[in-house]
Every structure is written in C-alpha cells, then in structure tokens.
Design a protein around this motif. Structure first.
Motif, PDB file in Angstrom:
ATOM      1  N   PHE A 180       0.845  -1.195   0.000  1.00 21.39           N
ATOM      2  CA  PHE A 180       0.000   0.000   0.000  1.00 21.39           C
ATOM      3  C   PHE A 180       0.884   1.250   0.000  1.00 21.39           C
ATOM      4  O   PHE A 180       1.922   1.271   0.668  1.00 21.39           O
ATOM      5  CB  PHE A 180      -0.873   0.031   1.264  1.00 21.39           C
ATOM      6  N   PHE A 181       0.450   2.255  -0.734  1.00 19.57           N
ATOM      7  CA  PHE A 181       1.174   3.536  -0.773  1.00 19.57           C
ATOM      8  C   PHE A 181       0.235   4.670  -0.365  1.00 19.57           C
ATOM      9  O   PHE A 181      -0.957   4.625  -0.696  1.00 19.57           O
ATOM     10  CB  PHE A 181       1.701   3.816  -2.184  1.00 19.57           C
ATOM     11  N   PRO A 182       0.774   5.677   0.308  1.00 23.34           N
ATOM     12  CA  PRO A 182      -0.061   6.835   0.653  1.00 23.34           C
ATOM     13  C   PRO A 182      -0.150   7.784  -0.547  1.00 23.34           C
ATOM     14  O   PRO A 182       0.765   7.818  -1.373  1.00 23.34           O
ATOM     15  CB  PRO A 182       0.703   7.483   1.807  1.00 23.34           C
ATOM     16  N   PRO A 183      -1.220   8.563  -0.647  1.00 26.17           N
ATOM     17  CA  PRO A 183      -1.376   9.457  -1.800  1.00 26.17           C
ATOM     18  C   PRO A 183      -0.245  10.469  -1.933  1.00 26.17           C
ATOM     19  O   PRO A 183       0.094  10.881  -3.046  1.00 26.17           O
ATOM     20  CB  PRO A 183      -2.703  10.179  -1.538  1.00 26.17           C
ATOM     21  N   GLU A 184       0.367  10.837  -0.797  1.00 25.28           N
ATOM     22  CA  GLU A 184       1.444  11.843  -0.891  1.00 25.28           C
ATOM     23  C   GLU A 184       2.762  11.231  -1.383  1.00 25.28           C
ATOM     24  O   GLU A 184       3.665  11.962  -1.790  1.00 25.28           O
ATOM     25  CB  GLU A 184       1.621  12.597   0.431  1.00 25.28           C
ATOM     26  N   LYS A 185       2.861   9.905  -1.336  1.00 23.25           N
ATOM     27  CA  LYS A 185       4.050   9.235  -1.886  1.00 23.25           C
ATOM     28  C   LYS A 185       3.585   8.026  -2.692  1.00 23.25           C
ATOM     29  O   LYS A 185       3.841   6.868  -2.335  1.00 23.25           O
ATOM     30  CB  LYS A 185       4.980   8.778  -0.766  1.00 23.25           C
ATOM     31  N   PRO A 186       2.894   8.272  -3.787  1.00 25.28           N
ATOM     32  CA  PRO A 186       2.285   7.163  -4.526  1.00 25.28           C
ATOM     33  C   PRO A 186       3.311   6.351  -5.311  1.00 25.28           C
ATOM     34  O   PRO A 186       4.374   6.842  -5.656  1.00 25.28           O
ATOM     35  CB  PRO A 186       1.339   7.887  -5.494  1.00 25.28           C
ATOM     36  N   GLY A 187       2.963   5.092  -5.597  1.00 22.66           N
ATOM     37  CA  GLY A 187       3.744   4.302  -6.531  1.00 22.66           C
ATOM     38  C   GLY A 187       3.346   4.686  -7.951  1.00 22.66           C
ATOM     39  O   GLY A 187       2.410   5.472  -8.151  1.00 22.66           O
ATOM     40  N   TYR A 188       4.009   4.104  -8.928  1.00 26.89           N
ATOM     41  CA  TYR A 188       3.691   4.433 -10.328  1.00 26.89           C
ATOM     42  C   TYR A 188       2.276   4.007 -10.701  1.00 26.89           C
ATOM     43  O   TYR A 188       1.650   4.605 -11.564  1.00 26.89           O
ATOM     44  CB  TYR A 188       4.689   3.742 -11.264  1.00 26.89           C
ATOM     45  N   GLY A 189       1.783   2.962 -10.043  1.00 28.50           N
ATOM     46  CA  GLY A 189       0.446   2.461 -10.383  1.00 28.50           C
ATOM     47  C   GLY A 189      -0.593   2.820  -9.335  1.00 28.50           C
ATOM     48  O   GLY A 189      -1.605   2.132  -9.207  1.00 28.50           O
ATOM     49  N   ASP A 237      -6.222   2.537  -0.356  1.00 24.09           N
ATOM     50  CA  ASP A 237      -6.639   1.191   0.077  1.00 24.09           C
ATOM     51  C   ASP A 237      -6.511   0.154  -1.039  1.00 24.09           C
ATOM     52  O   ASP A 237      -7.033  -0.958  -0.919  1.00 24.09           O
ATOM     53  CB  ASP A 237      -8.079   1.227   0.612  1.00 24.09           C
ATOM     54  N   VAL A 238      -5.808   0.512  -2.095  1.00 25.51           N
ATOM     55  CA  VAL A 238      -5.574  -0.435  -3.198  1.00 25.51           C
ATOM     56  C   VAL A 238      -4.065  -0.680  -3.307  1.00 25.51           C
ATOM     57  O   VAL A 238      -3.325   0.203  -3.731  1.00 25.51           O
ATOM     58  CB  VAL A 238      -6.119   0.114  -4.537  1.00 25.51           C
ATOM     59  N   PRO A 239      -3.609  -1.877  -2.914  1.00 24.32           N
ATOM     60  CA  PRO A 239      -2.170  -2.119  -2.969  1.00 24.32           C
ATOM     61  C   PRO A 239      -1.690  -2.300  -4.402  1.00 24.32           C
ATOM     62  O   PRO A 239      -2.458  -2.676  -5.292  1.00 24.32           O
ATOM     63  CB  PRO A 239      -2.010  -3.421  -2.176  1.00 24.32           C
TER      64      PRO A 239
END
Ligand code: COA
Length: 160
Positions: A73-82, A87-89
């Motif tokens: 899981f990533f937070p919106p302030e440090k998102p992954g590329y996808g 709440d979507v890993p």
C-alpha cells in the motif's frame, strides 16, 4: 514448484525481482541494483520489507527461489507508479530470467491474488509499460487499463 508466503528472509530476492521489473526491457541502459534500491521512485516498493500490511509470495523448486510477487500500500502523498487509492495495494512481480515463460509468473499472480482476497483486499493496481509482454499476462488475468499513466505506460486494476 511450490508457492509460499514471502518472509523477512526473502527481502534480498524481492529486491532482485524489483531490479528485474525496473530493467524488464532488453533495450536501453539498465539501472543498477544500488540505484533501484536508493532512488525514491523505486526504493519504496521494497524498503523496510516486510511492513505489517505487505503481502507477498515466493515460487520455489528444488530449494531454489524462482520469483516473487508482492503487494504494498502507498499513501497518496508518496504514490507508486500504479497508484489509484490508498486502500488499493500495488503489485510488483518478477521471475528470475532463466525461469521465465514456464508459467511461474502466472502462478505467482494467482497466488498473490488468492491471498489478497483472503485478506479482504478488494482491488489490486499496477503500472506496466506498454511494450512489456507482462501487460498481456495482466490482461489475460483480468486486469483492466484505468488510465494511461504516461505515453508509454498504463495503470491497470483488477477487481478481486
Ligand atoms: C513478467 C513476468 C513476471 C512473467 O513471468 P513468466 O513466468 O515469464 O510468465 P509465464 O510463463 O507465467 O507466462 C505468462 C504469459 O506470458 C507469455 N510469455 C511468457 N514469456 C513471454 C515472452 N518472452 N514474450 C511474450 N510472451 C511471453 C506466456 O506465453 C504466458 O501467456 P500464455 O499462457 O497466454 O501463453 C516475467 O517475465 C518477468 O519477471 N519479467 C521481468 C520483470 C517484469 O517485467 N515484471 C513486471 C513489471 S510490470
């Protein structure tokens, strides 16, 4: 082949598979392991493995580890590329080069999805470059393109 849950001891393997995922293309300059594991955009896919809400699987045969797939899981302030939502890993998957094309990737994908479903996860997202054949694997497994993340890559989501 056996698929089991990824543990703390698999951190090195997962790092190797992340490097494979970043360097999937046979064209262009490869990024070094050191760079992949230190650049903010890629390092956070594996840093601190395992976090409490990480979920991963490893494929093994004859005591050898063939590949891995995991969700983070990533937070919106440090998102992954996808990234699509907190709440979507996001999925990362890699199979060691000599084991590719033998169904390991597809089996890993299925196994990580099963565990996600059991853990109450409703959706999985990922980012894939359009030329990567992994995109076809994802389409066949039920992932849908939700938007073009860049001119060369898509963000895909599967509803479990
Ligand atoms: C993508 C990856 C995880 C797939 O794992 P794999 O074990 O090679 O895949 P599988 O053998 O399960 O094959 C899955 C599908 O891809 C197809 N495929 C496998 N190798 C292929 C190749 N070199 N070219 C085109 N299609 C290929 C298979 O035919 C299969 O589809 P089919 O059953 O409909 O024929 C693996 O190739 C890999 O680690 N690649 C480098 C890292 C990477 O790109 N990660 C994803 C980043 S988004």
């Amino acid at each position: 082949m056996n698929i089991r849950e990824a543990t703390r001891d698999d951190a090195g393997l997962l790092a190797d598979m992340l490097v494979e995922a970043v360097n999937w293309s046979s064209e262009g300059k490869k990024q070094s392991r050191r760079r992949v594991l230190s650049a903010p955009g890629t390092a956070h896919y594996i840093a601190g493995w395992p976090r409490e809400d990480d979920l991963g699987v490893v494929a093994e045969a004859d005591g050898q580890r063939l590949g891995a797939a995991w969700l983070r899981f990533f937070p919106p302030e440090k998102p992954g590329y996808g990234f699509v939502a907190a709440d979507v890993p996001e999925l990362t998957i890699g199979v060691a080069a000599r084991w590719r094309g033998q169904g390991v990737g597809r089996a890993l994908l299925r196994a990580v999805e099963e565990r996600a479903t059991s853990g109450g996860i409703r959706r999985i997202s990922l980012s894939v470059e359009r030329k990567n054949f992994a995109r076809k694997l994802y389409l066949a497994a039920g992932y849908e393109v939700v938007y073009a993340a860049s001119p060369d890559s898509d963000t895909m989501v599967k509803v479990l």
